[in-house]
Design a protein around this motif. Structure first.
Motif, short mmCIF file in Angstrom:
data_model
loop_
_atom_site.label_atom_id
_atom_site.label_comp_id
_atom_site.label_asym_id
_atom_site.label_seq_id
_atom_site.Cartn_x
_atom_site.Cartn_y
_atom_site.Cartn_z
N GLU A 24 -5.22 -9.50 -4.31
CA GLU A 24 -6.77 -9.95 -4.15
C GLU A 24 -7.02 -11.05 -2.81
OE1 GLU A 24 -5.85 -8.01 -8.01
OE2 GLU A 24 -5.05 -9.82 -7.05
N HIS A 25 -5.84 -11.72 -2.79
CA HIS A 25 -5.96 -12.98 -1.85
C HIS A 25 -6.66 -12.52 -0.44
CE1 HIS A 25 -2.94 -15.60 -4.05
NE2 HIS A 25 -4.26 -15.64 -4.49
N ASP A 26 -7.51 -13.40 0.16
CA ASP A 26 -8.22 -12.65 1.23
C ASP A 26 -7.51 -12.29 2.25
OD1 ASP A 26 -10.50 -13.87 -0.43
OD2 ASP A 26 -11.14 -15.32 0.94
N GLY A 27 -6.43 -12.90 2.64
CA GLY A 27 -5.62 -12.63 3.85
C GLY A 27 -4.82 -11.37 3.59
N VAL A 28 -4.09 -11.35 2.53
CA VAL A 28 -3.53 -9.94 2.05
C VAL A 28 -4.48 -8.75 2.11
CG1 VAL A 28 -2.34 -8.67 0.30
CG2 VAL A 28 -1.95 -11.11 0.51
N GLN A 29 -5.78 -9.08 1.48
CA GLN A 29 -6.82 -7.98 1.78
C GLN A 29 -7.15 -7.65 3.07
OE1 GLN A 29 -8.50 -5.85 -0.58
NE2 GLN A 29 -6.84 -6.15 -1.78
N TRP A 30 -7.11 -8.55 3.86
CA TRP A 30 -7.54 -8.19 5.25
C TRP A 30 -6.18 -7.33 5.83
CZ3 TRP A 30 -4.56 -8.62 9.75
CH2 TRP A 30 -4.85 -8.78 10.79
N LEU A 31 -5.09 -7.43 5.39
CA LEU A 31 -4.30 -6.56 5.93
C LEU A 31 -4.16 -5.01 5.12
CD1 LEU A 31 -1.65 -5.96 7.77
CD2 LEU A 31 -0.03 -7.19 6.16
N ILE A 32 -4.46 -5.19 4.00
CA ILE A 32 -4.54 -4.07 3.24
C ILE A 32 -5.57 -3.20 3.65
CG2 ILE A 32 -5.19 -3.05 1.01
CD1 ILE A 32 -3.41 -5.35 -0.26
N ASP A 33 -6.81 -3.99 3.87
CA ASP A 33 -7.91 -2.96 4.59
C ASP A 33 -7.69 -2.49 6.00
OD1 ASP A 33 -9.57 -3.94 2.45
OD2 ASP A 33 -10.64 -5.43 3.73
N ARG A 34 -6.76 -3.25 6.81
CA ARG A 34 -6.42 -2.34 8.16
C ARG A 34 -5.58 -1.25 7.79
NH1 ARG A 34 -9.73 -6.11 8.12
NH2 ARG A 34 -10.63 -7.02 10.12
N LEU A 35 -4.65 -1.15 6.59
CA LEU A 35 -3.88 -0.26 6.42
C LEU A 35 -4.49 0.93 5.76
CD1 LEU A 35 -1.06 -2.36 4.88
CD2 LEU A 35 -0.81 -1.36 7.06
N THR A 36 -5.53 0.57 4.96
CA THR A 36 -6.19 1.71 4.37
C THR A 36 -7.12 2.45 5.37
OG1 THR A 36 -7.78 0.17 3.28
CG2 THR A 36 -6.02 0.97 1.99
N ASP A 37 -7.56 1.51 6.31
CA ASP A 37 -8.43 2.30 7.36
C ASP A 37 -7.75 3.06 8.26
OD1 ASP A 37 -10.77 0.75 6.45
OD2 ASP A 37 -10.46 -0.90 7.97
N ALA A 38 -6.49 2.76 8.30
CA ALA A 38 -5.46 3.54 9.19
C ALA A 38 -5.12 4.76 8.63
CB ALA A 38 -4.35 2.76 9.71
N GLY A 39 -5.55 5.00 7.27
CA GLY A 39 -5.17 6.34 6.50
C GLY A 39 -4.20 6.14 5.41
N TYR A 40 -3.62 4.90 5.15
CA TYR A 40 -2.53 4.52 4.39
C TYR A 40 -3.12 4.83 2.74
CZ TYR A 40 0.43 4.50 8.39
OH TYR A 40 1.08 4.44 9.57
N ARG A 41 -2.23 5.18 1.92
CA ARG A 41 -2.26 4.60 0.59
C ARG A 41 -1.22 3.70 0.36
NH1 ARG A 41 -1.24 9.20 -4.03
NH2 ARG A 41 -3.30 9.86 -3.18
N VAL A 42 -1.80 2.22 0.02
CA VAL A 42 -1.11 1.12 -0.10
C VAL A 42 -0.50 0.61 -1.56
CG1 VAL A 42 -0.89 -1.30 0.43
CG2 VAL A 42 -2.01 0.22 2.05
N SER A 43 0.49 0.66 -1.98
CA SER A 43 1.00 0.18 -3.27
C SER A 43 1.57 -1.23 -3.14
CB SER A 43 2.11 1.18 -4.06
OG SER A 43 1.41 2.26 -4.08
N ALA A 44 0.78 -1.96 -3.58
CA ALA A 44 1.36 -3.45 -3.31
C ALA A 44 1.84 -4.15 -4.59
CB ALA A 44 -0.14 -4.41 -2.96
N PHE A 45 2.94 -4.66 -4.55
CA PHE A 45 3.78 -5.30 -5.67
C PHE A 45 3.46 -6.76 -5.47
CE2 PHE A 45 5.63 -1.33 -5.50
CZ PHE A 45 6.02 -0.98 -7.00
N GLU A 46 3.05 -7.46 -6.75
CA GLU A 46 2.88 -8.89 -6.87
C GLU A 46 3.99 -9.42 -7.50
OE1 GLU A 46 0.32 -12.12 -9.44
OE2 GLU A 46 -0.86 -10.19 -8.51
N LEU A 47 4.94 -10.27 -6.80
CA LEU A 47 6.06 -10.78 -7.39
C LEU A 47 5.73 -11.77 -8.55
CD1 LEU A 47 8.44 -11.33 -4.29
CD2 LEU A 47 8.25 -9.43 -5.97
N PRO A 48 6.52 -11.79 -9.58
CA PRO A 48 6.61 -13.00 -10.60
C PRO A 48 6.89 -14.21 -9.70
CG PRO A 48 7.76 -11.20 -11.41
CD PRO A 48 7.59 -10.78 -10.07
#
Length: 232
Positions: A24-48
């Motif tokens: 949910e962090h802004d910068g991470v979301q910025w990148l995820i948005d670019r990936l989904t806009d490019a047509g990808y399904r993104v599975s993001a893993f948050e490390l402990p």
């Protein structure tokens, strides 16, 4: 380990985040948005943020997930790059792209005190690990800077160092984006592991998605995710 899925494309990206990052962090979301806009399904893993065993708590959950996929692309950042390097992969892996992988301790952490502290069997975060906006990247949000870990557990550093000491060989199909003057991870170690043709340098902090240079490099990142190092 927490996983959050985004987008509905047919091509899947497994994105292993860095230590402290949340999807949910802004910068991470910025990148995820670019990936989904490019047509990808993104599975993001948050490390402990605290672990006592690298293989069991970091590697195994991601490995179990990718083992069930017919095909996928792998993207990672920082500590996530340490996990991604250790994954046992087969022909289902299409490409692997690293952002500032933590393959070696920064020079500031290479001292006897840190080495001694990392040997303590203590899983409580007691070692100072505060980071600034300048270190993360000038576009890092106030919320991310406030949420970033202030302390690290000795066991976390111990397990990271152990994983760094047993890195598998570099795959020359992989692409690496990094800051040669990275204030958090070792830029020289990345260069030692990565052929020049496989790496792209950027400036302004540790996190490309929070760097002022991110717009200059996003097309190259997307190309690497799509086609691997041959696209650089």
């Amino acid at each position: 380990m927490r996983r959050v899925d985004y987008g509905g494309g047919d091509d899947r990206i497994v994105f292993v985040l860095g230590w402290g990052n949340r999807p949910e962090h802004d910068g991470v979301q910025w990148l995820i948005d670019r990936l989904t806009d490019a047509g990808y399904r993104v599975s993001a893993f948050e490390l402990p943020r605290t672990i006592t065993d690298f293989e069991r708590e970091y590697l195994a959950p991601v490995q179990s997930f990718v083992d069930g996929l017919d095909d996928y692309r792998l993207l990672s950042h920082s500590t996530g790059g340490l996990v991604a390097r250790h994954l046992d992969t087969d022909s289902s892996l299409q490409t692997r792209t690293y952002l500032s992988p933590w393959w070696g301790f920064h020079a500031d952490l290479q001292n006897p005190l840190v080495s001694l502290a990392a040997k303590l069997p203590v899983s409580t975060p007691i070692l100072p690990a505060e980071t600034t906006r300048a270190e993360l990247g000038s576009l890092a949000s106030d919320a991310w800077v406030a949420d970033a870990p202030d302390y690290a557990a000795p066991t976390f550093l111990r397990e990271a160092k152990r994983a760094q000491n047993s890195l598998p060989p570099f795959d020359d199909r992989d692409a690496v984006f990094y800051n040669p003057s990275d204030p958090i991870v070792s830029g020289p170690t990345i260069e030692d592991h990565t052929p020049e043709s496989n790496r792209v340098a950027f400036s302004d902090g540790h996190e490309l998605f929070n760097s002022s240079a991110r717009d200059d490099h996003i097309d190259a990142v997307l190309a690497a995710v799509r086609d691997g190092a041959s696209a650089l």
